[in-house]
Design an enzyme around this catalytic site. Structure first.
Site, mmCIF file in Angstrom:
data_model
loop_
_atom_site.group_PDB
_atom_site.id
_atom_site.type_symbol
_atom_site.label_atom_id
_atom_site.label_comp_id
_atom_site.label_asym_id
_atom_site.label_seq_id
_atom_site.Cartn_x
_atom_site.Cartn_y
_atom_site.Cartn_z
ATOM 1 C CB THR A 20 45.769 44.440 38.744
ATOM 2 O OG1 THR A 20 47.311 43.867 38.240
ATOM 3 C CG2 THR A 20 45.809 44.358 40.522
ATOM 4 C CG ASP A 59 48.587 38.017 39.349
ATOM 5 O OD1 ASP A 59 49.671 37.526 39.572
ATOM 6 O OD2 ASP A 59 48.106 38.295 38.190
ATOM 7 C CE1 TYR A 64 47.357 39.872 32.913
ATOM 8 C CE2 TYR A 64 47.633 40.301 35.263
ATOM 9 C CZ TYR A 64 47.693 39.639 34.153
ATOM 10 O OH TYR A 64 47.682 38.422 34.597
HETATM 11 N N1 NAP Z 1 42.993 34.399 33.050
HETATM 12 C C1 NAP Z 1 44.302 34.303 32.969
HETATM 13 O O1 NAP Z 1 44.645 33.810 31.596
HETATM 14 C C2 NAP Z 1 45.323 34.795 33.821
HETATM 15 C C3 NAP Z 1 46.483 34.381 33.898
HETATM 16 C C4 NAP Z 1 47.437 34.683 34.547
HETATM 17 C C5 NAP Z 1 47.042 35.245 35.919
HETATM 18 N N2 NAP Z 1 45.780 35.657 35.851
HETATM 19 C C6 NAP Z 1 45.424 36.516 36.904
HETATM 20 O O2 NAP Z 1 44.348 35.986 38.048
HETATM 21 C C7 NAP Z 1 43.490 36.845 38.095
HETATM 22 C C8 NAP Z 1 42.265 36.562 37.980
HETATM 23 O O3 NAP Z 1 41.737 35.627 36.577
HETATM 24 P P1 NAP Z 1 40.604 36.158 35.862
HETATM 25 O O4 NAP Z 1 40.421 37.553 35.974
HETATM 26 O O5 NAP Z 1 40.752 35.359 34.644
HETATM 27 O O6 NAP Z 1 39.546 35.188 36.485
HETATM 28 P P2 NAP Z 1 38.573 35.306 37.963
HETATM 29 O O7 NAP Z 1 39.347 35.996 39.137
HETATM 30 O O8 NAP Z 1 38.125 33.874 38.156
HETATM 31 O O9 NAP Z 1 37.275 36.096 37.348
HETATM 32 C C9 NAP Z 1 37.268 37.524 37.797
HETATM 33 C C10 NAP Z 1 35.942 38.214 37.160
HETATM 34 O O10 NAP Z 1 35.101 37.676 38.318
HETATM 35 C C11 NAP Z 1 34.183 38.695 38.601
HETATM 36 N N3 NAP Z 1 33.924 38.707 40.041
HETATM 37 C C12 NAP Z 1 34.800 38.688 41.143
HETATM 38 N N4 NAP Z 1 34.316 38.263 42.169
HETATM 39 C C13 NAP Z 1 32.856 38.345 42.249
HETATM 40 C C14 NAP Z 1 31.774 38.247 42.732
HETATM 41 N N5 NAP Z 1 31.793 38.093 44.127
HETATM 42 N N6 NAP Z 1 30.409 37.798 42.231
HETATM 43 C C15 NAP Z 1 30.424 37.884 40.638
HETATM 44 N N7 NAP Z 1 31.626 38.225 39.999
HETATM 45 C C16 NAP Z 1 32.956 38.462 40.484
HETATM 46 C C17 NAP Z 1 35.052 39.851 38.169
HETATM 47 O O11 NAP Z 1 33.879 40.825 37.926
HETATM 48 P P3 NAP Z 1 33.763 42.198 38.650
HETATM 49 O O12 NAP Z 1 34.786 43.063 38.471
HETATM 50 O O13 NAP Z 1 32.611 42.785 38.302
HETATM 51 O O14 NAP Z 1 33.759 41.852 40.226
HETATM 52 C C18 NAP Z 1 35.932 39.525 37.035
HETATM 53 O O15 NAP Z 1 35.074 39.687 35.834
HETATM 54 C C19 NAP Z 1 43.649 37.974 37.073
HETATM 55 O O16 NAP Z 1 43.280 39.293 37.429
HETATM 56 C C20 NAP Z 1 45.240 37.920 36.710
HETATM 57 O O17 NAP Z 1 45.819 38.817 37.827
HETATM 58 C C21 NAP Z 1 44.577 35.460 34.930
#
Ligand code: NAP
Length: 261
Positions: A20, A59, A64
């Site tokens: 989220t 999550d 956030y």
């Molecule tokens: N990154 C961190 O450092 C971190 C750390 C702790 C926890 N987290 C948690 O993990 C979650 C995921 O991490 P993340 O957001 O870094 O990475 P992710 O889930 O690898 O990537 C999210 C991105 O992928 C895109 N996406 C999702 N489904 C898609 C699809 N079918 N086709 C094309 N693009 C797609 C989303 O864009 P659209 O909105 O356009 O779909 C978004 O920009 C976070 O939301 C958070 O809750 C992250």
């Protein structure tokens, strides 16, 4: 989607969780393109769709942006339908992140999240690492604070969103759940996943779609196949604010999981 055990916590989670970040923060994020925060109607639509598709895991984190305020306001009586994972340690203020892993800050962060999310318990709270996992676990008060909050019944289980193999392995020894990175380009933390499975600990995967750099259905399917062929994965957290992506992700993951049976 068939629910999976989150390690030995007794909590059951869908193999796909909804991240989220994009509900509440669009500054200092590493996504490939800029975006506007969704309005309340769009967030409600996304949450309803996620539940309809079988997703029960959210999550979130105080870092956030307005994610927790919005969830607290919009979930209402439906909060109990969700397993909510929150975090402690990272503070995002005035467009910048800083960190506090002290005992006192951990307790006050959880108490504030309970108020903001309008709930009397959090299903899981993770320490949001700044990269120095072992120092946080060995020299800061966050781990003791989470143990205390679990004893008080405010938190059902605890863990860490870790960034190193040594840190992840320590989390597996000391805590209930580890959140690790795994994707088609990054597999350094696989020993953490193996250790978690061996010790019956929960595993949440972050950045499985490389924070949006994986594009196209076939690459998304390959990413899911790669991640779910690893040992012990409870759930993969994917952040999306696009309902088409959400539907695609559930359908592609179901195809992949059917292929394993
Ligand atoms: N990154 C961190 O450092 C971190 C750390 C702790 C926890 N987290 C948690 O993990 C979650 C995921 O991490 P993340 O957001 O870094 O990475 P992710 O889930 O690898 O990537 C999210 C991105 O992928 C895109 N996406 C999702 N489904 C898609 C699809 N079918 N086709 C094309 N693009 C797609 C989303 O864009 P659209 O909105 O356009 O779909 C978004 O920009 C976070 O939301 C958070 O809750 C992250």
């Amino acid at each position: 989607m068939e629910l999976r055990s989150l390690g030995s916590t007794g909590i059951k989670v869908s193999p796909l969780g909804l991240g989220t970040v994009k509900l509440g923060r669009n500054q200092q994020v590493k996504y490939p393109s800029a975006f506007t925060l969704p309005d309340d109607g769009q967030v409600l639509g996304l949450l309803d769709l996620a539940r309809e598709l079988g997703i029960n895991l959210l999550d979130t984190a105080p870092a956030y942006g307005s994610s927790q305020q919005r969830l607290g306001r919009l979930l209402g009586a439906r909060r109990k339908e969700w397993v909510i994972v929150s975090k402690v340690g990272e503070i995002f203020e005035n467009g910048e992140s800083h960190f506090d892993f002290s005992f006192e800050h951990t307790v006050s962060t959880v108490e504030q999240s309970l108020l903001t999310l309008n709930t009397d318990y959090l299903d899981c709270v993770l320490i949001h690492s700044d990269g120095d996992d072992l120092r946080i676990l060995e020299h800061e008060g966050a781990l003791d604070a989470l143990r205390e909050l679990k004893r008080r019944g405010l938190v059902r289980c605890h863990g860490m969103s870790s960034k190193t193999v040594e840190g992840g392995l320590r989390v597996v020894q000391e805590m209930d759940v580890v959140m690790a990175t795994c994707n088609l380009d990054y597999n350094d933390e696989l020993p953490v996943l193996e250790a978690a499975q061996a010790q019956g600990k929960g595993v949440l995967i972050k950045k499985g779609l490389m924070s949006g750099h994986v594009q196209g259905q076939s690459a998304v399917r390959d990413s899911f196949a790669h991640i779910f062929s690893q040992p012990g994965v409870s759930s993969m957290i994917v952040g999306t604010i696009n309902p088409v992506h959400l539907r695609d992700n559930v359908s592609l993951l179901e195809q992949v999981l059917r292929g394993f049976t």
